[in-house]
Design a protein around this motif. Sequence first.
Motif, PDB file in Angstrom:
ATOM      1  N   LYS A  26      48.426  31.125  47.516  1.00 49.21           N
ATOM      2  CA  LYS A  26      49.521  30.384  46.877  1.00 49.21           C
ATOM      3  C   LYS A  26      50.774  31.245  46.776  1.00 49.21           C
ATOM      4  O   LYS A  26      51.882  30.783  47.049  1.00 49.21           O
ATOM      5  CB  LYS A  26      49.098  29.897  45.489  1.00 49.21           C
ATOM      6  N   SER A  60      46.390  31.925  43.408  1.00 49.57           N
ATOM      7  CA  SER A  60      45.673  32.713  44.415  1.00 49.57           C
ATOM      8  C   SER A  60      46.683  33.523  45.214  1.00 49.57           C
ATOM      9  O   SER A  60      47.889  33.297  45.139  1.00 49.57           O
ATOM     10  CB  SER A  60      44.892  31.787  45.351  1.00 49.57           C
ATOM     11  N   THR A 108      38.652  35.844  44.136  1.00 49.76           N
ATOM     12  CA  THR A 108      37.752  34.725  43.850  1.00 49.76           C
ATOM     13  C   THR A 108      38.436  33.384  44.064  1.00 49.76           C
ATOM     14  O   THR A 108      37.870  32.487  44.704  1.00 49.76           O
ATOM     15  CB  THR A 108      37.206  34.819  42.409  1.00 49.76           C
ATOM     16  N   ASN A 109      39.636  33.224  43.536  1.00 50.35           N
ATOM     17  CA  ASN A 109      40.335  31.945  43.686  1.00 50.35           C
ATOM     18  C   ASN A 109      40.686  31.647  45.146  1.00 50.35           C
ATOM     19  O   ASN A 109      40.688  30.487  45.556  1.00 50.35           O
ATOM     20  CB  ASN A 109      41.590  31.905  42.822  1.00 50.35           C
ATOM     21  N   ASP A 110      40.963  32.672  45.919  1.00 51.58           N
ATOM     22  CA  ASP A 110      41.240  32.455  47.339  1.00 51.58           C
ATOM     23  C   ASP A 110      39.995  31.932  48.055  1.00 51.58           C
ATOM     24  O   ASP A 110      40.094  31.023  48.881  1.00 51.58           O
ATOM     25  CB  ASP A 110      41.710  33.758  47.992  1.00 51.58           C
ATOM     26  N   ILE A 144      37.606  30.241  46.615  1.00 54.44           N
ATOM     27  CA  ILE A 144      37.437  28.861  46.137  1.00 54.44           C
ATOM     28  C   ILE A 144      38.377  27.921  46.882  1.00 54.44           C
ATOM     29  O   ILE A 144      37.979  26.834  47.307  1.00 54.44           O
ATOM     30  CB  ILE A 144      37.660  28.781  44.613  1.00 54.44           C
ATOM     31  N   VAL A 145      39.625  28.339  47.054  1.00 48.41           N
ATOM     32  CA  VAL A 145      40.613  27.513  47.763  1.00 48.41           C
ATOM     33  C   VAL A 145      40.145  27.220  49.186  1.00 48.41           C
ATOM     34  O   VAL A 145      40.167  26.071  49.640  1.00 48.41           O
ATOM     35  CB  VAL A 145      42.003  28.195  47.773  1.00 48.41           C
ATOM     36  N   LEU A 153      45.462  26.092  42.494  1.00 46.69           N
ATOM     37  CA  LEU A 153      44.823  27.284  41.939  1.00 46.69           C
ATOM     38  C   LEU A 153      45.687  28.513  42.172  1.00 46.69           C
ATOM     39  O   LEU A 153      46.181  28.723  43.280  1.00 46.69           O
ATOM     40  CB  LEU A 153      43.462  27.528  42.598  1.00 46.69           C
TER      41      LEU A 153
END
Length: 178
Positions: A100, A97, A161-163, A165-166, A95
């Motif tokens: 990442k 993030s 948001t993606n962080d 989720i991760v 994802l």
Amino acid sequence: MGLLILILGLVVMLGAHVFVTFREARAAMMARFGENGYRVLFSIVSIVGLVLIIWGYGQYRAHEWIQVWSPPAFMSHITVGLMLFAVIFFVAYFLPSHLKTWLKHPMLAGVKTWAFAHLWSNGDLGSILLFGSFLAWGVYARIAAKRRGDSGPQTVPAGWTNDIIVVVLGIVIYLALG
């Protein structure tokens, strides 16, 4: 015999993964077999190596255990804690993030963390070979990526948001593995 099978598996699997860092040779293989043919061949070689690693390690643990050092009992707790980070790093690969972007190569970071964590709590020869080889490969692969100018994702996604989720997905997978 299990230790030899383990070593053969490590040579096959990690050899295939080191091969991809030699870009000219990799490009020649892709030209010869086509991109899809190369990927199929790479996958087959990697799977064969993984099967040999699993089989060899299982045989080694059942019949040839060689204790090199005895880690303190608390090291297993450190391994458990580090594994949470390893799983989150691995999930971050999939994802976009901030995590990442910060890690640059999160799958490699996950593999290195996994291997390092297990080296702390396993003092037998097979484990040292297995986890030490993966850690050495992870370090090599990260250095090779940096030398070829692959500095990972450059753009940071808007929001966090993606962080979230991760991290949540990493925790769920970690708990499922435990």
